[in-house]
Design a protein around this motif. Structure first.
Motif, short mmCIF file in Angstrom:
data_model
loop_
_atom_site.label_atom_id
_atom_site.label_comp_id
_atom_site.label_asym_id
_atom_site.label_seq_id
_atom_site.Cartn_x
_atom_site.Cartn_y
_atom_site.Cartn_z
N TYR A 1 36.11 49.52 2.45
CA TYR A 1 36.41 48.51 1.19
C TYR A 1 36.36 50.18 0.82
O TYR A 1 38.72 49.61 0.44
CB TYR A 1 35.42 47.60 0.82
CG TYR A 1 36.11 47.32 -0.43
CD1 TYR A 1 36.39 45.90 0.03
CD2 TYR A 1 36.24 48.27 -1.11
CE1 TYR A 1 36.65 45.12 -1.55
CE2 TYR A 1 37.07 47.01 -2.62
CZ TYR A 1 37.35 45.89 -2.66
OH TYR A 1 37.74 45.62 -4.22
N LEU A 2 36.10 50.85 1.39
CA LEU A 2 37.16 51.91 0.04
C LEU A 2 38.29 52.45 0.67
O LEU A 2 38.88 53.32 0.30
CB LEU A 2 35.81 53.43 0.26
CG LEU A 2 34.93 52.86 -0.89
CD1 LEU A 2 33.59 54.02 -0.57
CD2 LEU A 2 35.10 52.65 -1.96
N GLN A 3 38.33 52.75 2.26
CA GLN A 3 38.88 52.71 3.14
C GLN A 3 40.29 52.04 2.67
O GLN A 3 41.55 52.76 2.95
CB GLN A 3 39.21 52.81 4.58
CG GLN A 3 37.95 53.86 5.30
CD GLN A 3 38.00 53.68 6.31
OE1 GLN A 3 37.45 52.68 7.09
NE2 GLN A 3 38.40 55.01 6.89
N THR A 4 40.18 50.97 2.93
CA THR A 4 40.83 49.97 2.73
C THR A 4 42.15 49.97 1.25
O THR A 4 43.00 50.36 0.81
CB THR A 4 40.97 48.21 2.72
OG1 THR A 4 40.38 48.28 4.04
CG2 THR A 4 42.00 47.67 2.98
N MET A 5 40.81 50.46 0.14
CA MET A 5 41.35 50.63 -0.92
C MET A 5 42.17 52.03 -1.44
O MET A 5 42.56 51.44 -2.28
CB MET A 5 39.61 50.37 -2.13
CG MET A 5 40.22 50.71 -3.35
SD MET A 5 38.85 50.42 -4.61
CE MET A 5 39.13 51.23 -6.18
N ASN A 6 42.03 52.49 -0.67
CA ASN A 6 42.72 54.50 -0.78
C ASN A 6 43.44 54.24 0.19
O ASN A 6 43.93 55.57 0.70
CB ASN A 6 41.42 55.47 -0.17
CG ASN A 6 40.71 55.52 -1.55
OD1 ASN A 6 41.02 56.16 -2.90
ND2 ASN A 6 39.52 55.20 -1.98
N SER A 7 43.94 53.11 0.75
CA SER A 7 45.18 52.92 1.58
C SER A 7 46.58 51.69 0.73
O SER A 7 46.58 51.99 -0.32
CB SER A 7 45.08 52.56 3.15
OG SER A 7 43.85 52.83 3.88
#
Length: 582
Positions: A335-341
């Protein structure tokens, strides 16, 4: 007058005969009416249970899907703190059904307890908007209304209290209203059970896909914090469903076994075992035999043998802990990866939680394919092979997913940063499109499609019928332990590396090292399970007798069936020949 008396007597006899005939016909009429209403009643109960199950999952996924975004943007939490809160909530929601099941069995009545849990669920889902609303100035009839009434500390207190009450309510609904025993699976074979679990989890994931697409968009884009009202509305639907059938849909399990008895057998065996080894030495084939009454324990042979059959599944449960930790990366690390993409897609900002649908699509596609494979696996000519190969392949897929996530994180940081607005907050994120993260989501979706139904089948089938509910409780306990293990890993990684392995700003840290470490552990876990998978390889009756034949009640049942079979042969034997009569 005698003629008149005889006429009265005859008339009375006729009335008595008619009454006897009516009395004989009445039970058959009642039975017919009962037979007609019974299928309708079962259908109504099944529909209501399924509706409540879907409503409960709807509220659960609605709370989870954007919790990290809410905690980081609105409550000011660091990334690792938001991930820990999310995983602890999921883990608590898995453990509370076991606690509530024990309360319903020992202390509080089931009907009273389900009312308490429904109120707690209602309270929790109603308090979440109280936390969300004070962050926004809203307009009603063109009048500006300011709702900044709670301090930051008070908001956090209300938020945690709401999560706790909601998790307790979830536990009551899952344990009392929607237990697995309510689906009447006792007479199903392994093929039917695996098919049931496949389609059961397929339906739950279809429901979660709808939630992740709709609620996440509402919470993030359309009405922002108003999205927390949706769990509140959903629980109202669940309460209406329960009210429709009242106490008739509340399943009442058999009381011949309990979770406390299982723990008591283990504790008694450990205590007696230590005393005997210290003073008298060994002398039993299995350490749990020390809990038997004839070995100085306090439990009957049936209780101990049932616990022994359950203990054989503990290695299977233990190897699910780390697997569940990997699955929990979807609402945390991924989720954090997606949030920072980059979430922009042709001018449309995708909801972050909508990426979870990519992990659900493989499951929705694989279930019909697995059904065809299972038809061959459990064919009449086959050997009834266990789906342990599914678990091995699924755990391997989970390890590969976390490894791919590490490489994706390295790839993501090579892109320049751009500004992106999320919930009216401007964040610096990588310009890499979020769809580059698709492989890791797909691999975890494949893993979940293979592992979860297979583990449920083994946990349900390889134990005696009287403790199947307890076996599923233990599987739930170990899955919940996996969620807390994930929270422990995040906290340890952040503390041990001073925030480098689980950073607040992903482009300044080394989140990929955390993923690579978790992938290494998962590979070791997969190899470990592969070495013991042969214990659960065969689901034939001859094989499962290894788990069941030691039970005295099973031997008595078999003896009773043999006697009935012998009596039926005598009753149905042909007329004796003249030679045999002589």
């Amino acid at each position: 007058m005698p003629g008149a008396d005889s006429g009265e007597v005859q008339e009375k006899q006729l009335w008595d005969a008619a009454a006897d005939k009516e009395q004989r016909l009445t039970p058959s009429r009642h039975n017919h009416a009962r037979n007609v209403s019974q299928p309708e009643k079962k259908l109504q109960e099944a529909i209501c249970v399924l509706l409540v199950e879907l409503c409960e999952r709807f509220t659960f996924f609605g709370i989870v899907c954007n919790m990290i975004l809410f905690c980081t943007v609105r409550l000011g939490y660091r990334n690792y703190q938001a991930a820990i809160v999310n995983m602890c909530f999921v883990g608590t929601s898995m453990l509370t059904p076991v606690l509530v099941g024990w309360l319903a069995e020992c202390l509080v009545g089931r009907t009273k307890l389900v009312c308490i849990c429904m109120f707690l669920h209602f309270l929790g889902t109603a308090l979440l908007p109280v936390v969300a609303f004070p962050f926004e100035d809203i307009y009603i009839d063109r009048r500006h209304i300011l709702l900044h009434t709670l301090t930051k500390k008070e908001q956090k207190i209300v938020f945690y209290f709401a999560l706790l009450t909601a998790s307790l309510g979830i536990g009551g609904i899952r344990a009392i209203v929607c237990p697995l025993s309510a689906y009447n699976l006792e007479d199903c074979g392994p093929k039917e059970l695996l098919s049931f679990f496949n389609w059961f989890y397929w339906l739950i994931n279809l429901n979660s896909a709808v939630v992740f697409v709709s609620i996440s968009y509402i919470q993030q884009s359309v009405a922002r914090n108003l999205g927390f009202l949706i769990p509140f509305v959903s629980i109202l639907m669940a309460m209406i469903t329960i009210h429709m059938v009242r106490g008739e849909m509340i399943y009442k399990p058999k009381t011949d076994s309990s979770l406390l008895t299982t723990f008591g057998v283990i504790a008694s065996a450990l205590k007696t075992c230590c005393v005997r080894y210290r003073y008298f030495g060994g002398g039993v084939t299995n350490w749990l035999d020390h809990a038997k009454e004839n070995y100085g324990g306090h439990y009957s042979e049936i209780q101990v043998e049932s616990t022994k059959s359950l203990a054989r599944l503990f290695p299977l449960f233990a190897f699910q802990i780390l697997y569940r930790t990997c699955i929990m990366q979807i609402p945390s690390g991924y989720y954090l990866q997606t949030m920072n993409s980059n979430l922009n897609f042709s001018g449309f900002v995708l909801p972050i939680a909508a990426m979870n649908v990519i992990s659900i699509v493989p499951l929705l596609i694989l279930v019909p394919i697995l059904e065809c494979i299972n038809s061959c696996l459990f064919s009449s000519k086959g050997s009834g092979r266990s789906p342990t190969i599914y678990i091995v392949v699924g755990q391997l897929s989970a390890a590969l997913s976390v490894m791919v996530a590490g490489f994706s994180e390295i790839h993501r940081k090579h892109f320049p940063q751009v500004e992106q607005t999320l919930s009216e907050e401007i964040l610096l994120v990588s310009s890499m499109p979020c769809f580059h993260l698709t492989p890791q989501y797909v691999l975890l979706g494949v893993a979940e499609a293979l592992v979860t139904p297979s583990c449920s089948l083994l946990s349900f089938w390889l134990v005696p019928e009287r403790i199947r509910g307890i076996s599923m409780h233990f599987l739930t306990l170990f899955n919940g332990a996996g969620c807390f293990m994930g929270a422990f890993f995040v906290q340890t990684a952040h503390t041990g590396t001073q925030g480098n392995w689980f950073p607040h700003l992903l482009h300044e840290g080394k989140l990929e090292r955390f993923f690579f470490f978790l992938a290494f552990l998962m590979m070791v876990n997969t190899l470990g399970f592969w070495t013991i998978a042969h214990r659960y390889n065969n689901l034939n009756q001859e094989s499962t007798s290894e788990f069941r034949e030691a039970l005295p009640e099973e031997r008595l049942l078999k003896h009773d069936k043999d006697i009935k079979h012998y009596d039926s042969i005598l009753d149905c034997s042909p007329i004796l020949s003249p030679v045999e009569t002589t």
